[in-house]
Scaffold this motif. Structure first.
Motif, PDB file in Angstrom:
ATOM      1  N   PRO A   1       0.865  -1.221   0.005  1.00  0.00           N
ATOM      2  CA  PRO A   1      -0.183   0.135  -0.038  1.00  0.00           C
ATOM      3  C   PRO A   1       0.742   1.403   0.045  1.00  0.00           C
ATOM      4  N   PRO A   2       0.249   2.342  -0.374  1.00  0.00           N
ATOM      5  CA  PRO A   2       1.373   3.762  -0.470  1.00  0.00           C
ATOM      6  C   PRO A   2       1.273   4.084   0.971  1.00  0.00           C
ATOM      7  N   PRO A   3       2.070   4.875   1.304  1.00  0.00           N
ATOM      8  CA  PRO A   3       2.394   5.303   2.715  1.00  0.00           C
ATOM      9  C   PRO A   3       1.041   6.233   2.889  1.00  0.00           C
ATOM     10  N   GLN A   4       0.774   6.008   4.458  1.00  0.00           N
ATOM     11  CA  GLN A   4      -0.326   6.615   4.923  1.00  0.00           C
ATOM     12  C   GLN A   4      -0.245   8.228   4.729  1.00  0.00           C
ATOM     13  N   PRO A   5      -1.321   8.906   4.964  1.00  0.00           N
ATOM     14  CA  PRO A   5      -1.062  10.267   4.693  1.00  0.00           C
ATOM     15  C   PRO A   5      -0.729  10.713   5.964  1.00  0.00           C
ATOM     16  N   VAL A   6       0.075  12.172   5.847  1.00  0.00           N
ATOM     17  CA  VAL A   6       0.763  12.755   6.808  1.00  0.00           C
ATOM     18  C   VAL A   6      -0.513  13.587   7.559  1.00  0.00           C
ATOM     19  N   THR A   7      -0.706  13.444   8.670  1.00  0.00           N
ATOM     20  CA  THR A   7      -1.812  13.986   9.414  1.00  0.00           C
ATOM     21  C   THR A   7      -1.537  14.633  10.789  1.00  0.00           C
ATOM     22  N   PRO A   8      -1.973  16.009  10.975  1.00  0.00           N
ATOM     23  CA  PRO A   8      -1.464  16.392  12.159  1.00  0.00           C
ATOM     24  C   PRO A   8      -2.132  15.899  13.391  1.00  0.00           C
ATOM     25  N   ASP A   9      -2.980  15.111  13.437  1.00  0.00           N
ATOM     26  CA  ASP A   9      -3.393  14.299  14.735  1.00  0.00           C
ATOM     27  C   ASP A   9      -3.350  13.162  14.356  1.00  0.00           C
ATOM     28  N   PRO A  10      -3.254  12.342  15.397  1.00  0.00           N
ATOM     29  CA  PRO A  10      -2.946  10.689  15.351  1.00  0.00           C
ATOM     30  C   PRO A  10      -4.136  10.087  14.642  1.00  0.00           C
ATOM     31  N   PRO A  11      -3.953   9.009  14.001  1.00  0.00           N
ATOM     32  CA  PRO A  11      -4.773   8.371  13.038  1.00  0.00           C
ATOM     33  C   PRO A  11      -5.881   7.504  13.964  1.00  0.00           C
TER      34      PRO A  11
ATOM     35  N   VAL B   1       9.462   7.078  12.869  1.00  0.00           N
ATOM     36  CA  VAL B   1      10.593   7.401  12.952  1.00  0.00           C
ATOM     37  C   VAL B   1      11.597   6.092  13.624  1.00  0.00           C
ATOM     38  N   VAL B   2      12.920   6.251  13.342  1.00  0.00           N
ATOM     39  CA  VAL B   2      13.920   5.484  13.710  1.00  0.00           C
ATOM     40  C   VAL B   2      14.865   6.069  14.663  1.00  0.00           C
ATOM     41  N   PHE B   3      15.247   5.739  15.830  1.00  0.00           N
ATOM     42  CA  PHE B   3      16.092   6.398  16.451  1.00  0.00           C
ATOM     43  C   PHE B   3      17.573   5.793  16.494  1.00  0.00           C
TER      44      PHE B   3
ATOM     45  N   PHE C   1       5.553  16.977   8.027  1.00  0.00           N
ATOM     46  CA  PHE C   1       6.247  15.808   7.667  1.00  0.00           C
ATOM     47  C   PHE C   1       7.034  15.520   8.702  1.00  0.00           C
ATOM     48  N   LEU C   2       8.003  16.250   9.260  1.00  0.00           N
ATOM     49  CA  LEU C   2       8.775  16.055  10.288  1.00  0.00           C
ATOM     50  C   LEU C   2       8.312  15.954  11.792  1.00  0.00           C
ATOM     51  N   THR C   3       7.201  16.539  12.091  1.00  0.00           N
ATOM     52  CA  THR C   3       6.524  16.374  13.325  1.00  0.00           C
ATOM     53  C   THR C   3       5.536  15.466  13.690  1.00  0.00           C
ATOM     54  N   ALA C   4       4.340  15.376  12.617  1.00  0.00           N
ATOM     55  CA  ALA C   4       3.348  14.678  12.754  1.00  0.00           C
ATOM     56  C   ALA C   4       3.688  13.080  12.724  1.00  0.00           C
ATOM     57  N   ARG C   5       4.345  12.502  13.385  1.00  0.00           N
ATOM     58  CA  ARG C   5       4.972  11.136  13.316  1.00  0.00           C
ATOM     59  C   ARG C   5       4.087  10.165  14.474  1.00  0.00           C
ATOM     60  N   TRP C   6       3.444   9.077  14.114  1.00  0.00           N
ATOM     61  CA  TRP C   6       2.580   8.490  15.148  1.00  0.00           C
ATOM     62  C   TRP C   6       3.030   7.113  15.236  1.00  0.00           C
TER      63      TRP C   6
ATOM     64  N   LEU D   1       5.839   0.763  17.242  1.00  0.00           N
ATOM     65  CA  LEU D   1       5.262   1.207  18.315  1.00  0.00           C
ATOM     66  C   LEU D   1       4.468   2.148  17.999  1.00  0.00           C
ATOM     67  N   PRO D   2       3.050   2.311  18.148  1.00  0.00           N
ATOM     68  CA  PRO D   2       2.145   3.469  17.781  1.00  0.00           C
ATOM     69  C   PRO D   2       2.232   4.384  19.053  1.00  0.00           C
ATOM     70  N   ASN D   3       2.057   5.749  18.890  1.00  0.00           N
ATOM     71  CA  ASN D   3       1.851   6.681  19.813  1.00  0.00           C
ATOM     72  C   ASN D   3       0.829   7.877  19.449  1.00  0.00           C
ATOM     73  N   ALA D   4       0.325   8.483  20.348  1.00  0.00           N
ATOM     74  CA  ALA D   4      -0.732   9.405  20.171  1.00  0.00           C
ATOM     75  C   ALA D   4      -0.546  10.610  21.256  1.00  0.00           C
ATOM     76  N   HIS D   5      -0.836  11.717  20.723  1.00  0.00           N
ATOM     77  CA  HIS D   5      -0.712  12.884  21.435  1.00  0.00           C
ATOM     78  C   HIS D   5      -1.362  14.257  20.688  1.00  0.00           C
ATOM     79  N   PRO D   6      -1.811  15.223  21.553  1.00  0.00           N
ATOM     80  CA  PRO D   6      -2.616  16.256  21.219  1.00  0.00           C
ATOM     81  C   PRO D   6      -1.729  16.816  19.775  1.00  0.00           C
ATOM     82  N   ARG D   7      -2.363  17.707  19.077  1.00  0.00           N
ATOM     83  CA  ARG D   7      -1.497  18.388  17.920  1.00  0.00           C
ATOM     84  C   ARG D   7      -0.457  19.237  18.448  1.00  0.00           C
TER      85      ARG D   7
END
Length: 255
Positions: free
Chosen positions: A6-16, A104-106, A178-183, A196-202
């Motif tokens: 599948p194509p990459p998921q869209p970059v969204t400012p809020d968690p999916p 992201v990869v640390f 692109f650089l900050t909305a990483r879920w 490992l998924p994460n979620a937080h406010p915008r």
């Protein structure tokens, strides 16, 4: 016939999706994001199996992110005030897997508390490193982050980063999203790729000025020294964060 990924998921400012039953909770405070453009070919070999560099218009990025970790907690238990609160600076890359999950990869995570570093290295195979660190607020909305690596090395790796906060970002650019909305985070755990998924406010973001940047954490992580000035410098006062259960490469959450 092999299936087309599948194509990459869209970059969204809020968690999916929300994380109702968190595995970990924490807050990230006083963050500065400093990013340089890099060639995807220079970073592909540093990513976990099953992932590749995530790109925007053919370019990927390396980020130096400095902040204060605050009150890390397990499940729904209260966060730990001392051991769970410490300065941290990480070097990170941008990844996407065969399911289209962006993350992201640390490459390294320097932190000032030895016990969390040991637990993260042994229990989660995360590249945490013990460092002397401080975060200091100065006049004029300026923040200085300093660090000097102690264990396991290489000794002498460290950073001194000073950022001056500017005006709030009303509408982030495509690159800033692109650089900050990483879920999520991609990582290799005992030889197996995990997400490992994460979620937080915008993110509440401010554009920022890089006043000082003396660091060798990026080259210590195995990357070429960044060429030229960073393409993006941002500051955020922070967000509370929830991490969900890790997912296997097939996308199935672990029990």
């Amino acid at each position: 016939m092999p299936q087309t990924p599948p194509p990459p998921q869209p970059v969204t400012p809020d968690p999916p999706e929300a994380i109702a039953r968190p595995l970990l909770t924490q807050s990230w405070l006083d963050l500065s994001f400093v990013h340089w453009a890099v060639d995807p070919a220079d970073v592909a070999g540093l990513l976990p199996p099953g992932t590749e560099p995530d790109t925007l218009d053919g370019v990927t990025y390396v980020g130096l992110v400095a902040f204060r970790m605050h009150r890390v907690g397990w499940l729904r238990l209260p966060g730990v005030p001392y051991l769970g609160s410490f300065p941290e600076t990480n070097v990170r890359l941008y990844s996407v897997d065969a399911h289209g999950r962006r993350g992201v990869v640390f490459l390294s995570l320097d932190a000032s508390r030895l016990i969390p570093v040991v637990v993260a290295r042994l229990g989660f195979r995360m590249p945490y490193l013990w460092s002397r660190m401080s975060v200091d607020h100065l006049d004029g909305g300026t923040v200085t982050y300093t660090g000097s690596r102690r264990w396991p090395g290489p000794r002498g790796a460290g950073n001194r980063l000073t950022v001056r906060r500017g005006e709030p970002v009303e509408e982030p650019t495509e690159l800033e999203h692109f650089l900050t909305a990483r879920w999520g985070m991609h990582n290799a755990f005992f030889g197996r790729s995990m997400y490992l998924p994460n979620a937080h406010p915008r993110w509440p973001l401010h554009r920022a000025e890089l006043v000082e940047c003396d660091e060798n954490l990026i080259t210590a992580a195995g990357l070429p020294r960044p060429a030229g000035e960073p393409v993006s410098v941002l500051y955020s006062p922070g967000v509370p964060v929830r991490f969900g259960r890790p997912a296997r490469p097939a996308g199935i959450p672990t029990p």
